[in-house]
Design an enzyme around this catalytic site. Structure first.
Site, mmCIF file in Angstrom:
data_model
loop_
_atom_site.group_PDB
_atom_site.id
_atom_site.type_symbol
_atom_site.label_atom_id
_atom_site.label_comp_id
_atom_site.label_asym_id
_atom_site.label_seq_id
_atom_site.Cartn_x
_atom_site.Cartn_y
_atom_site.Cartn_z
ATOM 1 N N ASP A 67 53.601 -32.569 26.483
ATOM 2 C CA ASP A 67 53.706 -33.987 26.133
ATOM 3 C C ASP A 67 55.107 -34.374 25.665
ATOM 4 O OD1 ASP A 67 53.548 -32.528 23.759
ATOM 5 O OD2 ASP A 67 51.538 -33.231 23.264
ATOM 6 N N ASP A 136 42.872 -33.967 14.031
ATOM 7 C CA ASP A 136 41.739 -34.712 14.580
ATOM 8 C C ASP A 136 41.128 -33.994 15.789
ATOM 9 O OD1 ASP A 136 43.619 -35.148 16.555
ATOM 10 O OD2 ASP A 136 43.744 -37.320 16.278
ATOM 11 N N HIS A 138 42.734 -32.847 18.443
ATOM 12 C CA HIS A 138 43.345 -33.107 19.761
ATOM 13 C C HIS A 138 44.082 -31.891 20.311
ATOM 14 C CE1 HIS A 138 47.264 -34.763 17.698
ATOM 15 N NE2 HIS A 138 47.484 -33.531 18.094
ATOM 16 N N GLU A 143 43.953 -37.748 22.224
ATOM 17 C CA GLU A 143 43.332 -38.182 20.976
ATOM 18 C C GLU A 143 41.817 -38.365 21.162
ATOM 19 O OE1 GLU A 143 45.128 -37.649 18.643
ATOM 20 O OE2 GLU A 143 46.800 -39.022 18.312
HETATM 21 C C1 GLP Z 1 51.393 -32.567 18.128
HETATM 22 C C2 GLP Z 1 51.435 -32.036 19.549
HETATM 23 C C3 GLP Z 1 50.274 -31.097 19.792
HETATM 24 C C4 GLP Z 1 50.219 -30.044 18.710
HETATM 25 C C5 GLP Z 1 50.057 -30.700 17.374
HETATM 26 C C6 GLP Z 1 49.951 -29.707 16.227
HETATM 27 O O1 GLP Z 1 50.404 -33.515 17.952
HETATM 28 N N1 GLP Z 1 51.374 -33.069 20.521
HETATM 29 O O2 GLP Z 1 50.435 -30.490 21.061
HETATM 30 O O3 GLP Z 1 49.138 -29.191 18.953
HETATM 31 O O4 GLP Z 1 51.199 -31.515 17.187
HETATM 32 O O5 GLP Z 1 51.166 -29.598 15.569
HETATM 33 P P1 GLP Z 1 51.477 -28.689 14.330
HETATM 34 O O6 GLP Z 1 51.571 -27.316 14.860
HETATM 35 O O7 GLP Z 1 52.787 -29.210 13.840
HETATM 36 O O8 GLP Z 1 50.384 -28.857 13.358
#
Ligand code: GLP
Length: 266
Positions: A67, A136, A138, A143
């Site tokens: 993403d 959440d 995802h 989402e």
């Molecule tokens: C963002 C990314 C996700 C990732 C998530 C968790 O939302 N788009 O792909 O899994 O962060 O991030 P963190 O590892 O900082 O908790």
């Protein structure tokens, strides 16, 4: 789904990096699906360490990131393009022409997202997709409410995600509201998925993903439908799992099997 519970975040990173390094060693032209976020940073550090120690060659590896925020150019300090260069690509011999991160500056989202999907197909599909999980539930930026068959597209971020990612931007107001993300359906087509999660803030999401129903309200739960998922988590992220003792027993059984196989009876 294989659930591997490690004592701490360091051990999660080591295990994750080992899975990626093993793949690249056995398949030098592997297609990797890559992720961003705080959790994967240590995994990339460990991967760089292993790769340097072994002289692992990444020149034929192709990568596709999950993403990117809409409206951030490649060099923006919080763009996922920049994240990938700083945390991984610049440290190993990746061919940057073969490392795709969705373009958050495109003017024609629909055509661009179709093109991105097509690039994945032309590369032969993703061998290993690395994933984190949002609070959440995802995966990527899919989402709650995202179709479980969704493809790469534009997605509006939830308030929870915006607040979670405010730590990187300095304030919630600075976080983009939209992102381009691979869809749940895109992720489910990868041949293998590797999810890493650490810390108590992820425990509820991990519990819902592994032991809850398959639902678009927790898009990570769609991984229950995938035939080859490895989830590597620390003890805190595992704390909501009702069957965690069982998952540990499975790993012990697996280990003893491997040992028996490796050491033929004398
Ligand atoms: C963002 C990314 C996700 C990732 C998530 C968790 O939302 N788009 O792909 O899994 O962060 O991030 P963190 O590892 O900082 O908790």
């Amino acid at each position: 789904m294989r659930v591997i519970i490690q004592p701490d975040a360091g051990a999660v990173a080591e295990k994750g990096a080992k899975v990626i390094a093993d793949l690249v060693r056995s398949k030098p032209n592997a297609v990797l699906g890559l992720a961003t976020g705080g959790t994967v940073v240590r995994c990339y550090e460990e991967l760089i360490r292993i790769a340097r120690a072994e002289n692992l060659d990444f020149s034929q590896v192709r990568t596709f990131n999950l993403d990117e925020y809409v409206g951030l150019d490649d060099d923006h300090s919080q763009s996922y393009h920049r994240f990938m260069r700083e945390h991984l690509f610049n440290h190993l011999n990746f061919n940057l022409d073969h490392c795709l991160v969705p373009d958050g500056m495109t003017q024609d989202y629909e055509a661009y997202c179709d093109w991105y999907e097509d690039q994945i197909r032309r590369a032969g599909g993703i061998d290993l997709q690395l994933l984190g999980i949002g609070r959440d539930g995802h995966i990527a930026f899919n989402e709650p409410g995202s179709s479980l068959g969704s493809r790469t597209r534009l997605k509006t971020l939830t308030q929870e995600t915006i607040e979670d990612n405010a730590r990187f931007f300095g304030s919630a107001d600075a976080v983009p509201r939209l992102a381009i993300t691979m869809g749940v359906g895109t992720i489910l087509e990868s041949r293998r998925c590797l999810m890493l999660a650490t810390g108590s803030s992820k425990a509820a999401a991990v519990g819902a993903m592994v032991e809850g129903p398959v639902t678009a309200q927790v898009t990570a739960s769609a991984l229950q439908l995938h035939r080859d998922v490895t989830l590597v988590i620390d003890a805190e992220a595992a704390s909501w799992l009702r069957r965690r003792m069982y998952y540990q027993q499975v790993e012990e059984a697996e280990r003893s099997l491997t040992t028996t196989r490796r050491e033929p009876a004398r």
